[in-house]
Write an enzyme that holds these catalytic residues in place. Structure first.
Site, PDB file in Angstrom:
ATOM      1  CG  ASP A 138       5.080  11.555   9.258  1.00 42.68           C
ATOM      2  OD1 ASP A 138       5.341  12.725   8.922  1.00 42.68           O
ATOM      3  OD2 ASP A 138       5.201  10.585   8.489  1.00 42.68           O
TER       4      ASP A 138
ATOM      5  N   GLY B 198       7.057   4.338   4.185  1.00 44.64           N
ATOM      6  CA  GLY B 198       7.335   5.536   4.955  1.00 44.64           C
ATOM      7  C   GLY B 198       8.694   5.431   5.615  1.00 44.64           C
ATOM      8  N   GLY B 199       8.957   6.321   6.541  1.00 43.96           N
ATOM      9  CA  GLY B 199      10.256   6.395   7.186  1.00 43.96           C
ATOM     10  C   GLY B 199      10.627   5.165   8.003  1.00 43.96           C
ATOM     11  CG  MET B 200       9.649   4.536  11.681  1.00 41.73           C
ATOM     12  SD  MET B 200       8.870   4.488  13.300  1.00 41.73           S
ATOM     13  CE  MET B 200       9.626   3.042  14.022  1.00 41.73           C
ATOM     14  N   GLY B 201       8.993   2.018   7.661  1.00 43.27           N
ATOM     15  CA  GLY B 201       8.711   0.736   7.043  1.00 43.27           C
ATOM     16  C   GLY B 201       7.695   0.826   5.935  1.00 43.27           C
TER      17      GLY B 201
ATOM     18  CB  VAL C 216       1.383   0.136   5.190  1.00 44.37           C
ATOM     19  CG1 VAL C 216      -0.012  -0.370   5.525  1.00 44.37           C
ATOM     20  CG2 VAL C 216       1.944   0.958   6.347  1.00 44.37           C
TER      21      VAL C 216
ATOM     22  CE  LYS D 190       4.543   2.153  10.624  1.00 46.84           C
ATOM     23  NZ  LYS D 190       4.180   3.297  11.476  1.00 46.84           N
TER      24      LYS D 190
ATOM     25  CG  LEU E  45      -1.947  -1.138   1.268  1.00 50.46           C
ATOM     26  CD1 LEU E  45      -2.734  -1.090   2.576  1.00 50.46           C
ATOM     27  CD2 LEU E  45      -2.883  -1.090   0.068  1.00 50.46           C
ATOM     28  N   GLY E  46       2.008   1.212   0.652  1.00 51.19           N
ATOM     29  CA  GLY E  46       2.869   2.383   0.697  1.00 51.19           C
ATOM     30  C   GLY E  46       4.066   2.165   1.587  1.00 51.19           C
TER      31      GLY E  46
END
Length: 170
Positions: A144, A29-32, A34, A49, A26-27
């Site tokens: 965030d 980000g900075g930590m991982g 999803v 996630k 799905l997408g």
């Protein structure tokens, strides 16, 4: 959260902890990343996630990720995403399982529609503020908050509803 690339999508098909089959990225980000996933025993669709592999070795970040899951799982406000599970796979990958939100991001809405009428902005803002109020009352700090992290859903008989991903406990 941005759309992922092929490397992040390589987890599609993976089964986490013998329970969650990752079906679609799905997408990221900075930590991982999803993923959409399916619980292999109940066929329930969820969002998972994954903490990035490199970050899984950082004990402080793992503790923060765990606190995020624990704190978020206690929030029961309608504009907050519901967290159902937290775990670690056999290879050391940490994950959070949450409800899968059907809708689109506020950032996408703004790109498609441009400036919104004041009444729509107020409707979205009130819901977002309710979610933040509940999160702060529960000791959750969103680190965030931005249009990419706010989901809009359509519920029968109601205008678009804001759903805000939860973040870690203070």
């Amino acid at each position: 959260m941005s759309n992922g690339n092929a490397a992040e999508g390589s987890n599609v098909g993976r089964v986490l902890a013998g329970r969650y089959r990752l079906t679609r990225l799905l997408g990221t980000g900075g930590m991982g990343s999803v993923y959409e996933a399916i619980h292999v025993h109940t066929d329930k669709r969820v969002a998972v996630k994954l903490l990035s592999t490199g970050l899984s070795k950082d004990l402080k970040l793992v503790a923060r990720f765990r606190r995020e899951a624990m704190a978020a799982s206690r929030l029961e406000q309608e504009n907050c995403v519901h967290v159902d599970d937290f775990g670690e796979d056999t290879d050391g990958t940490f994950f959070i399982v949450m409800e899968l939100i059907e809708g689109h991001g506020l950032a996408d809405e703004l790109r498609r529609s441009g400036p919104m009428p004041p009444a729509r902005v107020a409707h979205i803002a009130v819901q977002l503020l309710k979610a933040l109020d509940a999160a702060h009352a529960g000791g959750v700090l969103h680190r965030d908050l931005k249009p990419q992290n706010v989901m809009l859903t359509n519920k029968p008989g109601r205008k678009a509803t804001v759903r805000r991903p939860k973040r870690e406990r203070r």
